[in-house]
Design an enzyme around this catalytic site. Structure first.
Site, PDB file in Angstrom:
ATOM      1  N   SER A 125      -0.138  -3.352  -1.133  1.00 53.05           N
ATOM      2  CA  SER A 125       0.573  -2.083  -1.268  1.00 53.05           C
ATOM      3  C   SER A 125       0.421  -1.453  -2.644  1.00 53.05           C
ATOM      4  O   SER A 125       0.558  -0.252  -2.798  1.00 53.05           O
ATOM      5  CB  SER A 125       2.061  -2.306  -0.978  1.00 53.05           C
ATOM      6  N   CYS A 126       0.148  -2.251  -3.656  1.00 53.22           N
ATOM      7  CA  CYS A 126       0.095  -1.675  -5.008  1.00 53.22           C
ATOM      8  C   CYS A 126      -1.320  -1.365  -5.452  1.00 53.22           C
ATOM      9  O   CYS A 126      -1.523  -0.644  -6.409  1.00 53.22           O
ATOM     10  CB  CYS A 126       0.751  -2.621  -6.017  1.00 53.22           C
TER      11      CYS A 126
END
Length: 282
Positions: free
Chosen positions: A114-115
């Protein structure tokens, strides 16, 4: 193939009443992407447009930039021990002479989190590897009122979401608000890859006069994909991450978040929005 949805039994509780019925769920299966016969990455996706997904992923990684860079994409037969084809493994063959960067499986599994990649090094990598610098694109001027109408158009075009409620969507619009393409997937980064991959297959890169709209937040990874495809405007109905804003400022990308009705936040690239016209109306 075509396994976009599946049916499962569900127990429904409504106002104290209990019933049993089948429910439609979005399908989620792994896709292994091989590059010239070598395993490269695995992503969880909704089956469908797998070749476009693989091509778009490789645009984002700086491997492909033009339709001529791509020689072939095939499903791998014998992907299981018994030799059957699961349609969950694709092999991308690049054209002769295409330079393939040193990409490891470990790096790509990490970038699908997600990052995304973190830090100044990743910002510099995108800025220096894109074949289509956004600042070199033709000037573009977007009316904020046009942006305000796009989320409703995106939602109206989401066919599978209506049946499952479990899909992200990404869409490409012209600078006059016409819908060019929309893709749905359990992962919004996959939906964007499918859009970019289809554009590569049709010879439409760079996408220098389009708006990319995503149904959720704008992560660094999504901003990266927009920059690598030459897309000048990325809009999201939710928040961007700090690194996405940093990348937008670094590359000249127009980044809009919290696009809900006629409210929005402009985090970078405000020179592409006709803000003076909006201010004159207020």
């Amino acid at each position: 193939m075509g396994r976009v949805t599946e049916r499962r039994k569900v127990i429904r509780i409504r106002d104290g009443a209990v019933s049993s019925r089948p429910d439609t769920l979005v399908a989620e299966e792994p896709l292994e992407i091989r590059l010239n016969g070598k395993p490269l990455a695995i992503t969880m996706r909704t089956p469908g447009d797998d070749f476009a997904l693989a091509a778009g992923f490789l645009v984002s990684e700086g491997v492909l930039a033009r339709r001529s860079d791509l020689q072939n994409i095939v499903y791998c037969a014998g992907a299981t021990a018994d030799g059957s084809n699961t349609y969950n493994v694709v092999d991308v063959t690049t054209a002769p002479g295409v330079t393939v960067p040193d990409i490891t499986l470990e790096r790509n599994v990490y970038t699908t989190s997600s990052c995304g990649l973190c830090g100044k090094a990743s910002l510099d990598a995108v800025r220096t590897t894109t074949r289509w610098p956004i600042d070199d694109a033709p000037p573009l001027r977007i009316d904020p009122d046009l942006l305000a109408d796009l989320p409703d158009r995106l939602r109206a075009a989401q066919r599978v979401f209506d049946r499952t409620g479990g899909l992200h969507a990404a869409a490409l619009f012209t600078d006059t608000g016409d819908l060019l393409d929309i893709r749905e997937d359990v992962g919004r980064h996959n939906a964007v890859d499918k859009l970019i991959g289809r554009a590569l297959q049709h010879g439409d890169l760079p996408l220098s006069r389009v708006i990319l709209l995503v149904s959720g937040r704008a992560s660094f990874e999504l901003a990266q994909k927009a920059v690598m495809a030459g897309i000048p405007v990325l809009a999201a109905v939710s928040a961007p991450s700090s690194l996405a804003v940093d990348l937008a400022a670094e590359t000249g990308l127009t980044l809009v978040g919290f696009l809900r009705g006629h409210s929005m936040n402009v985090y970078a690239g405000e020179h592409r929005l006709a803000l003076e016209a909006t201010a004159a109306q207020t």
